[in-house]
Write a protein that holds these residues in place. Structure first.
Motif, short mmCIF file in Angstrom:
data_model
loop_
_atom_site.label_atom_id
_atom_site.label_comp_id
_atom_site.label_asym_id
_atom_site.label_seq_id
_atom_site.Cartn_x
_atom_site.Cartn_y
_atom_site.Cartn_z
N LEU A 1 10.62 60.22 18.57
CA LEU A 1 11.06 59.48 17.52
C LEU A 1 12.29 58.47 17.86
N ARG A 2 12.24 57.90 19.16
CA ARG A 2 13.01 57.02 19.70
C ARG A 2 13.25 55.61 19.01
N ALA A 3 12.23 55.43 18.06
CA ALA A 3 12.07 54.02 17.34
C ALA A 3 12.47 54.50 15.87
N SER A 4 13.46 55.27 15.76
CA SER A 4 14.02 55.87 14.44
C SER A 4 15.30 56.27 14.45
N VAL A 5 16.22 55.78 13.52
CA VAL A 5 17.71 56.08 13.62
C VAL A 5 17.68 57.59 13.11
N THR A 6 18.57 58.47 13.97
CA THR A 6 18.64 59.76 13.62
C THR A 6 20.33 60.21 13.70
N SER A 7 20.83 60.88 12.60
CA SER A 7 22.39 60.78 12.56
C SER A 7 22.79 62.24 12.23
N GLU A 8 23.94 62.21 12.45
CA GLU A 8 25.00 63.24 11.98
C GLU A 8 25.53 62.63 10.72
N LEU A 9 25.71 63.39 9.56
CA LEU A 9 26.53 62.94 8.48
C LEU A 9 27.84 63.56 8.55
N VAL A 10 29.14 63.03 8.57
CA VAL A 10 30.16 63.95 8.46
C VAL A 10 30.94 63.66 7.24
N LEU A 11 31.31 64.50 6.27
CA LEU A 11 31.81 64.34 4.92
C LEU A 11 33.02 65.07 5.10
#
Ligand code: FAD
Length: 389
Positions: free
Chosen positions: A210-220
């Protein structure tokens, strides 16, 4: 005689309405014109123009397309599935963007949100002017999200959210994050504008899938929200699970799109490629592979369409979606790998879509419930025994 296409052979189009076919063909053309020419480059660089794509997908009416009202198209579930299939024939990352926007973030607000939250977010999200993400998974809690540590506490009328989410599609580009957190009353959902102080979403790098997709951590980090930020309609794990059921349904069709693209590529290649003085397509071993893969693709399509009609009739049980998700992702990745063998060395590059699809399908096998978790869902349905723990 002219060779048949794998799904043409199954005549699955005879099971579609004129509207289904029109939507499917529109998305197919969009993918051919706007995605295929660029997707290998996005994949190689690991960056995708998410905002432009979201706007285009919104203009086509594909965001939250099976929802009613608030600027959504209100199509059948089957038509939504067919759109997912065409998008994923382009790239699983594109289908992920649409699944997360429509089935996870928008659906959560549409189903469980207040009227004010719906008015604020849904029309903009349907148009592609606002991007949503869905934060359920945490670093230590994936298959068992009920153990989540992200916490929302009350402070006067406000809510204050603290915790970390992991592997969140669209996270770094989102305008609103639907975040699930523990409260004194159980798990609740929150619509979190991503410009709220204390919220950040660093992108996860070095992915091989899934390199053509944004994947992230969410920090709250003590994210303070007004009392109106909570989704009022649901408490408990049923909230996020209801959304996952919607997105999984799209994957039942989507995974087959990636498989179909691999199979069509491999068949075409085998007709061009000469080996031992004749086309590779003329060898029995190649034909055995193509016949078996086409059978699995066609069977998966019949299953997907059956589940689509059940969903449109309002009788689809979430455990039946597990049947489709397990089978169709598992068969799709097998097809992708087998197709790669037909291309030999040429199969490993981005010149052809096969290795890209195969790598993407590793994520598809894992997210929205791993294959093992779906086996356990099906096992419980058939035996009456829960075997998760
Ligand atoms: P784990 O839960 O740690 O599982 C590890 C292994 O253990 C797996 O094989 C699993 O099947 C197996 N296992 C687990 N339980 C059992 C059991 N009871 N018995 C036997 N085996 C078991 N999450 C979001 O909330 N939002 C998103 O937008 C999102 N996007 C994603 C995008 C990508 C590209 C990826 C890869 C993931 C995304 N996810 C997202 C997270 C995804 O939902 C999780 O990765 C998934 O639920 C699995 O959790 P895990 O990775 O922690 O694996």
């Amino acid at each position: 005689p002219t060779p048949l296409s794998p799904l043409g052979f199954f005549a699955t189009d005879t099971l579609l309405s004129d509207e289904d076919i029109a939507i499917r063909d529109t998305v197919r053309k969009y993918v051919a014109d706007k995605i295929r020419p660029h997707v290998a480059e996005w994949y190689e660089s690991g960056s995708v123009p998410a905002r432009e794509l979201t706007k285009e997908l919104g203009s086509l009416g594909l965001l939250g397309m099976h929802l009613e009202g608030y600027g959504c198209a209100g199509t059948s579930a089957t038509a939504y599935g067919l759109a997912c299939m065409e998008l994923e024939a382009g790239d699983s990352g594109l289908r992920s963007l649409v699944s997360v926007q429509g089935s996870l973030a928008m659906f959560a607000i549409w189903k469980h949100g207040s009227e004010e939250q719906k008015q604020e977010w849904l029309p903009r999200m349907a148009a592609g002017d606002a991007i949503g993400c869905f934060g359920l998974t945490e670093p230590d809690f994936g298959s068992n999200p009920g153990g989540m540590r992200t916490r929302a506490r009350r402070d006067g009328d406000d809510w204050v959210l603290t915790g970390n989410k992991m592997w969140i599609t669209n996270g770094s580009v989102a305008d609103v994050a639907v975040v699930w957190a523990q409260t004194d009353d159980g798990i609740r959902g929150f619509a979190v504008p991503t410009d709220t102080p204390g919220f950040s979403a660093p992108e996860i790098k070095q992915k091989m899938s899934l390199r053509a997709s944004v994947t992230s951590e969410l920090v709250l980090d003590d994210v303070r929200l007004p009392g109106s930020a909570v989704l009022p309609g649901v408490t408990g794990l049923a909230g996020p699970l209801s959304c996952l059921g919607e997105a999984r349904f799209g994957i039942v069709f989507g995974a087959l799109g990636a498989a179909r693209d691999c199979l069509e590529t491999a068949i075409a290649y085998s007709q061009e490629r000469e080996i031992f003085d004749k086309p590779l397509a003329g060898f029995q071993l190649t034909q055995a592979k193509i016949a078996d893969m086409s059978l699995e693709l066609g069977k998966g399509m019949l299953l997907a369409l059956h589940l689509g009609r059940l969903k449109d009739a309002g009788t689809l049980d979430h455990r039946q979606v597990s049947l489709g998700k397990l089978n169709n992702t598992r068969e799709a990745i097998k097809i992708a790998r087998e197709c790669r063998t037909i291309l030999g060395a040429a199969g490993i590059t981005l010149e052809y879509p096969i290795m890209r699809h195969a790598n993407n399908l590793e994520s598809v096998l894992t997210y929205e419930g791993t294959s093992e978790v779906h086996q356990l869902v099906i096992g419980q349905a058939l035996t009456g025994h829960a075997a998760y723990r």
